[in-house]
Scaffold this motif. Structure first.
Motif, PDB file in Angstrom:
ATOM      1  N   ASP A 583       0.867  -1.181   0.000  1.00 35.78           N
ATOM      2  CA  ASP A 583       0.000   0.000   0.000  1.00 35.78           C
ATOM      3  C   ASP A 583       0.906   1.234   0.000  1.00 35.78           C
ATOM      4  N   LYS A 584       0.988   1.917  -1.138  1.00 32.55           N
ATOM      5  CA  LYS A 584       1.916   3.040  -1.273  1.00 32.55           C
ATOM      6  C   LYS A 584       1.655   4.140  -0.244  1.00 32.55           C
ATOM      7  N   ARG A 585       0.418   4.236   0.197  1.00 31.56           N
ATOM      8  CA  ARG A 585       0.084   5.299   1.142  1.00 31.56           C
ATOM      9  C   ARG A 585       0.794   5.117   2.476  1.00 31.56           C
ATOM     10  N   GLY A 586       1.205   3.903   2.774  1.00 28.17           N
ATOM     11  CA  GLY A 586       1.884   3.645   4.045  1.00 28.17           C
ATOM     12  C   GLY A 586       3.359   3.365   3.898  1.00 28.17           C
ATOM     13  N   CYS A 587       3.908   3.594   2.701  1.00 30.11           N
ATOM     14  CA  CYS A 587       5.316   3.274   2.452  1.00 30.11           C
ATOM     15  C   CYS A 587       6.203   4.494   2.631  1.00 30.11           C
ATOM     16  N   LEU A 588       7.340   4.288   3.254  1.00 29.83           N
ATOM     17  CA  LEU A 588       8.317   5.361   3.420  1.00 29.83           C
ATOM     18  C   LEU A 588       8.806   5.862   2.064  1.00 29.83           C
ATOM     19  N   THR A 589       9.031   7.151   1.963  1.00 31.54           N
ATOM     20  CA  THR A 589       9.588   7.725   0.739  1.00 31.54           C
ATOM     21  C   THR A 589      10.882   8.493   0.982  1.00 31.54           C
ATOM     22  N   SER A 590      11.233   8.703   2.272  1.00 28.79           N
ATOM     23  CA  SER A 590      12.479   9.407   2.557  1.00 28.79           C
ATOM     24  C   SER A 590      12.901   9.135   3.985  1.00 28.79           C
ATOM     25  N   SER A 591      14.140   9.508   4.279  1.00 27.39           N
ATOM     26  CA  SER A 591      14.645   9.382   5.641  1.00 27.39           C
ATOM     27  C   SER A 591      15.714  10.442   5.855  1.00 27.39           C
ATOM     28  N   GLY A 592      15.527  11.279   6.837  1.00 25.35           N
ATOM     29  CA  GLY A 592      16.503  12.315   7.128  1.00 25.35           C
ATOM     30  C   GLY A 592      16.775  13.237   5.962  1.00 25.35           C
ATOM     31  N   GLY A 593      15.733  13.497   5.156  1.00 24.65           N
ATOM     32  CA  GLY A 593      15.894  14.360   3.992  1.00 24.65           C
ATOM     33  C   GLY A 593      16.438  13.658   2.771  1.00 24.65           C
ATOM     34  N   VAL A 594      16.762  12.352   2.883  1.00 27.29           N
ATOM     35  CA  VAL A 594      17.288  11.573   1.758  1.00 27.29           C
ATOM     36  C   VAL A 594      16.141  10.807   1.102  1.00 27.29           C
ATOM     37  N   PRO A 595      15.897  10.994  -0.195  1.00 30.50           N
ATOM     38  CA  PRO A 595      14.807  10.253  -0.861  1.00 30.50           C
ATOM     39  C   PRO A 595      15.103   8.759  -0.898  1.00 30.50           C
ATOM     40  N   PHE A 596      14.056   7.947  -1.042  1.00 28.95           N
ATOM     41  CA  PHE A 596      14.266   6.500  -0.992  1.00 28.95           C
ATOM     42  C   PHE A 596      15.152   5.994  -2.117  1.00 28.95           C
ATOM     43  N   MET A 597      15.209   6.726  -3.206  1.00 34.38           N
ATOM     44  CA  MET A 597      16.179   6.436  -4.252  1.00 34.38           C
ATOM     45  C   MET A 597      16.455   7.730  -5.007  1.00 34.38           C
ATOM     46  N   THR A 598      17.608   7.797  -5.615  1.00 38.17           N
ATOM     47  CA  THR A 598      17.941   8.966  -6.431  1.00 38.17           C
ATOM     48  C   THR A 598      17.943   8.617  -7.904  1.00 38.17           C
ATOM     49  N   ASP A 599      18.148   7.342  -8.215  1.00 30.93           N
ATOM     50  CA  ASP A 599      18.069   6.916  -9.616  1.00 30.93           C
ATOM     51  C   ASP A 599      16.707   6.282  -9.843  1.00 30.93           C
ATOM     52  N   TRP A 600      16.661   5.207 -10.596  1.00 31.07           N
ATOM     53  CA  TRP A 600      15.370   4.590 -10.918  1.00 31.07           C
ATOM     54  C   TRP A 600      15.035   3.395 -10.048  1.00 31.07           C
ATOM     55  N   GLY A 601      16.033   2.845  -9.282  1.00 35.49           N
ATOM     56  CA  GLY A 601      15.710   1.652  -8.527  1.00 35.49           C
ATOM     57  C   GLY A 601      16.592   1.325  -7.343  1.00 35.49           C
ATOM     58  N   HIS A 602      17.782   1.915  -7.249  1.00 35.07           N
ATOM     59  CA  HIS A 602      18.692   1.606  -6.142  1.00 35.07           C
ATOM     60  C   HIS A 602      18.288   2.403  -4.904  1.00 35.07           C
ATOM     61  N   LEU A 603      18.045   1.724  -3.817  1.00 31.78           N
ATOM     62  CA  LEU A 603      17.667   2.409  -2.588  1.00 31.78           C
ATOM     63  C   LEU A 603      18.889   3.092  -1.980  1.00 31.78           C
ATOM     64  N   THR A 604      18.681   4.264  -1.416  1.00 33.06           N
ATOM     65  CA  THR A 604      19.763   4.986  -0.768  1.00 33.06           C
ATOM     66  C   THR A 604      20.123   4.309   0.555  1.00 33.06           C
ATOM     67  N   ALA A 605      21.380   4.489   0.984  1.00 28.32           N
ATOM     68  CA  ALA A 605      21.853   3.828   2.204  1.00 28.32           C
ATOM     69  C   ALA A 605      21.109   4.335   3.440  1.00 28.32           C
ATOM     70  N   GLU A 606      20.938   5.648   3.558  1.00 27.44           N
ATOM     71  CA  GLU A 606      20.225   6.230   4.690  1.00 27.44           C
ATOM     72  C   GLU A 606      18.802   5.688   4.768  1.00 27.44           C
ATOM     73  N   PHE A 607      18.136   5.619   3.627  1.00 26.05           N
ATOM     74  CA  PHE A 607      16.763   5.122   3.610  1.00 26.05           C
ATOM     75  C   PHE A 607      16.717   3.648   3.992  1.00 26.05           C
ATOM     76  N   LEU A 608      17.662   2.849   3.487  1.00 26.08           N
ATOM     77  CA  LEU A 608      17.678   1.423   3.791  1.00 26.08           C
ATOM     78  C   LEU A 608      17.879   1.171   5.288  1.00 26.08           C
ATOM     79  N   ILE A 609      18.732   1.976   5.907  1.00 25.62           N
ATOM     80  CA  ILE A 609      18.943   1.831   7.344  1.00 25.62           C
ATOM     81  C   ILE A 609      17.622   2.047   8.087  1.00 25.62           C
TER      82      ILE A 609
END
Length: 660
Positions: A583-609
């Motif tokens: 459910d996209k409405r309940g999914c995280l999209t960022s963490s500490g100002g870092v978006p969940f990804m910056t390209d098309w599919g690789h998750l950012t390290a901050e977001f993954l943590i």
């Protein structure tokens, strides 16, 4: 006296139209039109080799020398003004639409193009021609101009050397060089397709094919027109454009077909016969006359159109093609044609020098300022970028202090393994386990004689492949391995690196009965857009990416996917299901100002943590049965910056190997 041949312009028209349609990627009923349109560039190479060689051979036959100043002045008038116009016109769009890394690449590509080396630049920056992300590089197409410019530099020197030191041996020298180039091309394309595509050494035989034809005509006069052979040549060219596919090995043996076809048309077509009349028709000839402008403008027009369109459909593509045609005609009439034929040499060289200085100043400024990253501050704060860069940079140092004797956890995978390794190590119980983090990104891994060989596809990937091969073959590490984590792009369907599950089986066979965990992917964009690019151009946060993102094969059970390893026991960690139940409405999209990804599919390290912490804290009971918590520690507190909560929907599946 040189005689104008309109049928050559008609052949140019076919080539440039083919290239434009190839890059436009029109689709009908799910099929992409003219997948072999890239052959148009090969046709251009033969034509260029023929015309330039004819000019130089005629001059040296008549005068015994080559007027280099006159020759290069003609080339400069022909090539540079229109190219500079494209550069100046695209600069504002680049500044307002390209991310810092993209703007840096744009600046480097312009600089390398002015130095006649963009083909070399794009080879070393690993731009795989035809891939979706390369369609967003406004100056990628200048690689072919650089190949031709390198020919313009090398061929006159070859001509003079053979005339002065190898009397009457010009033809054998050209034949030998063309043969060596062709053999090198055929051999190179087998192990490094990028080098074969971009290298002037693997393309020289196409240009020299035109040279051989020009040599024959200068020495013996033009061959008598043969309508049948001209028709065969045109069929070979058109057939290649239509029948070649993106996966056709190119350049290589099959490239001989359009090269021979082009030579046949050049040698035997005449406007007095059917094929020649068709090619010399007014629409075809006029298109060929503006073909250079069309070629120059179409790629940046398409690139910026793709960047600004969320769905670059057939209608958008038609508009882009029409815009290209209008801009190219205006450019030809206003810039290319007047400057090409003006006699005002002093004014030409002054304006040329001023343009070069201005462009190089802009290029140096963009490179020095690293693409002006302050432009991102509104959507991705600099402090967040700095923190993310710091986290991501730690990957290559994760294996620096491996202690002997401790049980081992391997984290392996493709490019996804880098940030996953950083995030997972944050939760692995490092008091009890040693972590070995490896990426086989662009490594050609092969298991042979109970060892793994993993040479890199290009030297820039040695930093991944060398340690990968070193640690994966360390039997002392494998023997005390307790767990293997796989983080891969679409692990059960991605066609690249199909060895991944064979590798897991091999590692497990050398381990202390290690448990295997395969981590699923998060929501992704198609590769025509990047999340940070969407944020930057729409001036919004990462939620805009989530709205457009999808989960690959969300409705298909993993066991039905093509690379599902039915003979391997492993646990599948469906992170989206564990985190927010799709459910996209309940999914995280960022963490500490870092978006969940910056390209098309690789998750950012901050977001993954943050994401892993959220799952570990809320779904510990679901994970405990898989054994994953035997290797991880639960976070002591919720991480700051969370924007949504998760819902209990399962998300962990165990797959057992079949009984013997």
């Amino acid at each position: 006296m040189k005689v104008y041949r309109p049928e050559i312009d008609g052949l140019r028209a076919i080539s440039v139209i083919a290239v434009i349609l190839y890059h436009a990627e029109f689709t009908i009923a799910g099929h992409t039109l003219l997948q072999g349109g890239y052959i148009g560039v090969d046709v251009f190479f033969v034509i260029s080799g023929f015309l330039i060689s004819q000019i130089l051979l005629t001059e040296i036959e008549a005068t015994g020398r080559v007027d280099f100043l006159k020759f290069y002045t003609r080339r400069a008038r022909r090539i540079l003004p229109a190219l500079f116009a494209v550069v100046f016109a695209t600069m504002p769009f680049a500044y307002y639409l390209l991310l810092p890394s993209e703007l840096l690449d744009y600046a480097n590509s312009i600089g390398s193009s002015l130095l006649f080396g963009s083909n070399i630049y794009f080879y070393f920056t690993a731009a795989q021609y035809g891939e979706p992300d390369t369609l967003l590089k406004p100056f990628l197409h200048t690689w072919s101009l650089s190949v031709e410019e390198q020919f313009y530099i090398g061929f006159p020197l070859l001509l003079l050397i053979t005339r002065r030191y190898l009397k009457s041996r010009f033809l054998p020298c050209v034949l030998l060089m063309a043969a060596l180039s062709f053999v090198f091309c055929v051999l190179t394309v087998r192990y490094d397709q990028q080098q074969a595509f971009y290298s002037p050494l693997t393309r020289a035989w196409e240009l020299l094919a035109g040279t051989l034809l020009a040599y024959y005509e200068v020495r013996r006069g033009r061959a008598r027109p043969r309508p049948l052979l001209a028709a065969v040549g045109l069929v070979l060219v058109l057939g290649s454009l239509i029948l070649f596919r993106k996966d056709t090995v190119h350049p290589g043996l099959f490239t001989v077909i359009p090269v021979i076809g082009t030579c046949l048309v050049l040698a035997f077509a005449s406007h007095k016969h059917a094929v020649g009349r068709l090619l010399a028709s007014r629409p075809a000839a006029l298109t060929g006359i503006v073909s250079y402008s069309l070629y120059l403008w179409h790629y940046p027009v398409f690139a910026f159109a793709r960047l600004t369109s969320l769905d670059f459909d057939n209608g958008d593509k038609l508009v882009a093609v029409a815009a290209t045609a209008v801009i190219a005609v205006v450019s030809f009439v206003v810039i290319e044609k007047p400057i090409r034929y003006t006699r005002r040499n002093r004014a030409f060289w002054i304006s040329l020098g001023t343009s070069v200085a201005t462009i190089m100043a802009a290029v140096v400024s963009a490179i020095t300022m690293a693409g002006f990253p302050h432009r991102l501050d509104q959507v991705y704060p600099s402090i967040a970028r700095t923190n993310e860069d710091r986290l991501e940079s730690t990957f290559l140092g994760l294996n620096n202090s491996i202690q002997a004797g401790k049980p081992v956890i391997f984290i392996i995978g493709d490019s996804y393994a880098r940030n996953w390794s950083v995030a997972l190590k944050n939760y692995i119980d490092t008091d009890r386990y040693e972590v070995v983090a490896l990426s086989y990104l662009n490594c050609m891994a092969e298991i042979k004689d109970d060892s793994v060989k993993a040479p890199s596809r290009a030297s820039i990937y040695d930093k991944y492949c060398i340690p990968f091969e070193k640690y994966i073959n360390d039997k002392s590490l494998l023997s005390r391995t307790k767990a293997i984590f796989l983080a891969s792009h679409r692990p059960f369907e991605y066609t690249v690196n199909p060895f991944r599950f064979e590798l897991l089986s091999w590692m497990k066979s050398h381990s202390d009965d290690a448990k295997i965990f395969v981590f699923g992917n998060y929501f992704q964009l198609d590769r025509s857009h990047t999340c940070l690019g969407l944020m930057f151009r729409t001036k919004s946060d990462a939620s805009t990416c989530m709205r457009l993102a999808s989960y690959p094969a969300a409705n298909q059970p993993v066991e039905q996917m093509p690379f599902f390893p039915s003979g391997l026991a492993f646990n599948y960690i469906d992170i989206i299901k564990l985190h927010c139940g799709y459910d996209k409405r309940g999914c995280l999209t960022s963490s500490g100002g870092v978006p969940f990804m910056t390209d098309w599919g690789h998750l950012t390290a901050e977001f993954l943590i943050t994401l892993l912490g959220d799952i570990l804290e809320k779904r510990a009971d679901d994970l405990r049965g898989s054994g994953l918590l035997d290797f991880l520690v639960l976070p002591q507190a919720m991480q700051a910056g969370r924007t949504a909560s998760s819902q209990p929907n399962g998300g962990l599946t165990s797959f057992a190997s079949p009984s013997p």
